[in-house]
Design a protein around this motif. Structure first.
Motif, short mmCIF file in Angstrom:
data_model
loop_
_atom_site.label_atom_id
_atom_site.label_comp_id
_atom_site.label_asym_id
_atom_site.label_seq_id
_atom_site.Cartn_x
_atom_site.Cartn_y
_atom_site.Cartn_z
N MET A 162 0.83 -1.19 0.00
CA MET A 162 0.00 0.00 0.00
C MET A 162 0.88 1.25 0.00
O MET A 162 2.02 1.22 0.41
CB MET A 162 -0.91 0.02 1.22
N SER A 163 0.29 2.36 -0.38
CA SER A 163 1.04 3.61 -0.50
C SER A 163 1.14 4.33 0.84
O SER A 163 0.44 4.00 1.81
CB SER A 163 0.34 4.52 -1.51
N GLU A 164 1.99 5.32 0.87
CA GLU A 164 2.11 6.17 2.04
C GLU A 164 0.77 6.85 2.35
O GLU A 164 0.38 6.96 3.51
CB GLU A 164 3.20 7.23 1.81
N HIS A 198 -2.26 5.77 1.76
CA HIS A 198 -3.12 4.76 2.39
C HIS A 198 -2.78 4.61 3.86
O HIS A 198 -3.66 4.60 4.73
CB HIS A 198 -2.95 3.43 1.66
N ASP A 199 -1.49 4.50 4.17
CA ASP A 199 -1.05 4.32 5.56
C ASP A 199 -1.39 5.53 6.42
O ASP A 199 -1.77 5.38 7.60
CB ASP A 199 0.44 4.04 5.60
N ASP A 225 -7.04 2.54 -2.36
CA ASP A 225 -5.88 3.37 -2.67
C ASP A 225 -5.90 3.73 -4.14
O ASP A 225 -5.77 2.85 -5.00
CB ASP A 225 -4.61 2.60 -2.32
N GLY A 226 -6.07 5.01 -4.43
CA GLY A 226 -6.10 5.47 -5.81
C GLY A 226 -4.72 5.54 -6.46
O GLY A 226 -4.60 5.70 -7.67
N GLY A 227 -3.66 5.45 -5.65
CA GLY A 227 -2.31 5.44 -6.19
C GLY A 227 -1.76 6.80 -6.57
O GLY A 227 -0.61 6.92 -6.95
N ASP A 228 -2.54 7.84 -6.45
CA ASP A 228 -2.10 9.18 -6.83
C ASP A 228 -2.21 10.16 -5.66
O ASP A 228 -2.33 11.35 -5.85
CB ASP A 228 -2.92 9.69 -8.01
N THR A 275 -4.74 9.86 -3.62
CA THR A 275 -6.16 9.83 -3.30
C THR A 275 -6.49 8.49 -2.64
O THR A 275 -6.10 7.45 -3.14
CB THR A 275 -7.02 9.99 -4.57
N VAL A 276 -7.19 8.56 -1.52
CA VAL A 276 -7.64 7.37 -0.82
C VAL A 276 -9.13 7.54 -0.58
O VAL A 276 -9.58 8.60 -0.14
CB VAL A 276 -6.90 7.16 0.52
N ARG A 297 -7.22 13.40 0.21
CA ARG A 297 -6.12 13.82 -0.67
C ARG A 297 -4.86 13.96 0.19
O ARG A 297 -4.89 14.65 1.22
CB ARG A 297 -6.42 15.17 -1.33
#
Length: 130
Positions: free
Chosen positions: A1-3, A5-6, A75-78, A80-81, A107
């Motif tokens: 997962m991305s930062e 998301h965390d 997790d939108g990966g950009d 955005t969650v 955001r």
């Protein structure tokens, strides 16, 4: 997962613990928090102090056992969650409880939360307040 998301996951975990400092730890100075039209605290609040006073403080004062519980984080990966979840609690003035679904759009930029927007069924929430 991305930062991102965390960071959002950590916000909800802090909320569940009742840790206000942890909830706002990753807020950018100019974070914009939007409660949707029809919600009791509708509007856009900018900055941590405005959000604490206009949203979090009012929720604690007005609701017993208020929770915003995410069932799923997407997790939108950009940066955005999206959180899918539910609110629950009892409105102090009426003693009526509610459980209402929500969608939260977060955001995150450069490790800080810069925006939040809420979508929910305001009618169901207001039924508990009447």
């Amino acid at each position: 997962m991305s930062e991102a998301h965390d960071i959002v996951k950590a916000h909800y975990a802090a909320a569940e613990r009742g840790d206000l400092d942890g909830m706002v730890e990753k807020f950018a100075d100019t974070v914009a928090w939007t409660e949707m039209a029809g919600f009791p605290y509708a509007g856009t609040y900018v900055g941590t102090d405005a959000i604490k006073a206009g949203v979090f403080g009012r929720l604690v004062a007005d609701w017993k056992g208020f929770r915003a519980a995410p069932d799923e984080l997407i997790d939108g990966g950009d940066g955005t969650v999206v959180a899918l979840g539910h609110y629950e609690g009892t409105y102090r003035a009426t003693g009526k409880g509610m459980r209402v679904r929500f969608v939260h759009v977060w955001r995150v930029q450069d490790g800080l939360i810069t925006g939040f927007e809420q979508f929910t069924d305001t009618h169901l929430l207001r039924e508990a307040m009447a």
